[in-house]
Design an enzyme around this catalytic site. Structure first.
Site, PDB file in Angstrom:
ATOM      1  CG  ASN A 116      -0.530   0.825   2.364  1.00  0.00           C
ATOM      2  OD1 ASN A 116      -0.411   1.955   2.412  1.00  0.00           O
ATOM      3  ND2 ASN A 116       0.001  -0.062   3.160  1.00  0.00           N
ATOM      4  CG  PHE A 120      -0.424   8.952   7.171  1.00  0.00           C
ATOM      5  CD1 PHE A 120      -0.460   7.705   7.235  1.00  0.00           C
ATOM      6  CD2 PHE A 120       0.209   9.952   7.663  1.00  0.00           C
ATOM      7  CE1 PHE A 120       0.564   7.180   8.241  1.00  0.00           C
ATOM      8  CE2 PHE A 120       1.409   9.391   8.338  1.00  0.00           C
ATOM      9  CZ  PHE A 120       1.486   8.193   8.677  1.00  0.00           C
ATOM     10  CB  SER A 185       3.793   5.713   7.449  1.00  0.00           C
ATOM     11  OG  SER A 185       3.320   5.329   6.007  1.00  0.00           O
ATOM     12  CG  ASN A 187       3.012   4.315   2.013  1.00  0.00           C
ATOM     13  OD1 ASN A 187       3.860   4.086   1.190  1.00  0.00           O
ATOM     14  ND2 ASN A 187       2.259   3.676   2.590  1.00  0.00           N
ATOM     15  CB  THR A 188       4.051  10.557   5.026  1.00  0.00           C
ATOM     16  OG1 THR A 188       2.757  10.212   5.259  1.00  0.00           O
ATOM     17  CG2 THR A 188       4.189  12.177   5.457  1.00  0.00           C
ATOM     18  CE  LYS A 221       2.267   0.207  12.819  1.00  0.00           C
ATOM     19  NZ  LYS A 221       0.993   0.232  12.316  1.00  0.00           N
ATOM     20  CG  ASN A 250       4.225   1.286   9.675  1.00  0.00           C
ATOM     21  OD1 ASN A 250       3.590   0.925   8.894  1.00  0.00           O
ATOM     22  ND2 ASN A 250       4.156   2.624  10.168  1.00  0.00           N
TER      23      ASN A 250
END
Length: 352
Positions: A116, A120, A185, A187-188, A221, A250
């Site tokens: 994915n 967010f 994460s 993805n940021t 996390k 994560n």
């Protein structure tokens, strides 16, 4: 029941693209959350109660829903009815944001994995606080702990990240049994820099200043892509700042287990993450007394027990739930009961 999901329900769901299916399933659970007969049906999947107290909170059982499944907390009653021991909603950001461009979720059935790059996507702290306020003042009551996972808004520069987290924390803390700081994460852009010891220490200090009265337990996390030295640094900071728990882990940017023809940019979860995540759980548990919430590659009873034996106090599932369905909770719950009731040898290990 679980076999029925895998044989009949999952093929239908997997016929459509991953994100459309996710929204469809979440919409059904949201509707069920307001309809008592539907909730009674969902209760047939509940595992046996196995109360466990961790960082001062009693959990009905140690199996939780990981952050990312219900980002905006729209189906809380349904998750409760299905038998989860706790729910972690989010990731929530200070500002509402649409996330990254679609498509951004990719199934890899042969690998029992997902990739994915959602970024967010959520309604923002204020809207979610309003929803939780209505929930709290309504007729239904949540029978399990609620965690809220918070992260940095994409448009907020890294130097403004602390204020961004503090805003979300202040808005949401009164609705949460615990709060998770998502600094991992992939993805940021730039987010993982907040795992650096100086940056993490600064962030925890700022959150701590807003958490003095009736403090809410804080968890961090972490990424599964950390070096050993970096992990040691994070553990030291978390111990110094009296963090309540570490969520390990994560998603990973290590896609070496994925054939190149199937690969996509984003965080990888599911079976390929199992061993790496377990290694992190074990490393934390051997280095520290901070409770570990294990996430990553839990797709059956064996992988759940593996995390417990490595030192996890609590478990979280996400990708496994997509591939195995609601019967997975009962499967894991039954295995945990057997493990608890099995006679032990003098070394403390259960006999085979």
């Amino acid at each position: 029941m679980n076999n029925g999901y895998e044989r009949f329900v999952r093929p239908l769901l997997f016929y459509f693209d991953a994100e459309s299916t996710h929204h469809f399933a979440l919409g059904l659970l949201q509707a069920a959350s307001h309809f008592d007969p539907s909730l009674q049906v969902l209760k047939s999947f509940q595992p046996a109660r196995q109360p466990k107290t961790v960082f001062g909170i009693e959990f009905p059982n140690p199996i939780g829903l990981a952050a990312g499944f219900d980002k905006n907390g729209v189906a809380l009653a349904a998750w409760d009815a299905l038998g989860f021991g706790f729910i972690e909603m989010g990731t929530v950001t200070a500002r509402p944001q649409p996330g990254n461009p679609k498509p951004r979720i990719f199934r890899l059935p042969e690998q029992q994995a997902l990739i994915n790059r959602l970024g967010f996507n959520n309604e923002g702290a204020d809207a979610i606080a309003q929803r939780l306020h209505h929930w709290r003042t309504g007729k239904r009551r949540l029978g399990l702990p609620l965690g809220i996972n918070i992260g940095k808004s994409r448009l907020t520069p890294l130097e403004g990240a602390v204020d961004d987290y503090v805003y979300s924390f202040r808005v949401l803390r009164k609705f949460a049994d615990y709060i998770v700081l998502n600094v991992s994460s992939p993805n940021t852009p730039g987010l993982r820099e907040l795992q650096g010891p100086a940056a993490l220490s600064t962030l925890l200090d700022a959150i701590g200043n807003s958490n003095r009265t009736n403090p809410t337990p804080l968890a961090v996390k972490i990424s599964p892509d950390l070096t050993v030295d970096h992990l040691d640094d994070i553990i030291s900071v978390c111990e110094e700042k009296r963090v309540a728990a570490i969520v390990a882990t994560n998603t990973t940017t290590d896609h070496s287990a994925i054939p190149q023809r199937l690969d996509q940019e984003g965080g990888l979860s599911g079976a390929p993450l199992r061993l790496k995540s377990t290694d992190f759980v074990r490393s934390i548990a051997t280095r520290s007394t901070i409770p570990v919430i294990a996430a990553g590659g839990i797709l059956d009873a064996a992988s759940a027990l593996e995390k417990i034996e490595a030192g996890a106090q609590l478990l979280q599932i996400y990708t496994g739930y997509i591939y195995r369905g609601p019967g997975l909770l009962k499967e894991i719950g039954e295995a945990l009961v057997r493990q608890t009731s099995a006679p032990s040898t003098p070394s403390g290990r259960a006999t085979e």
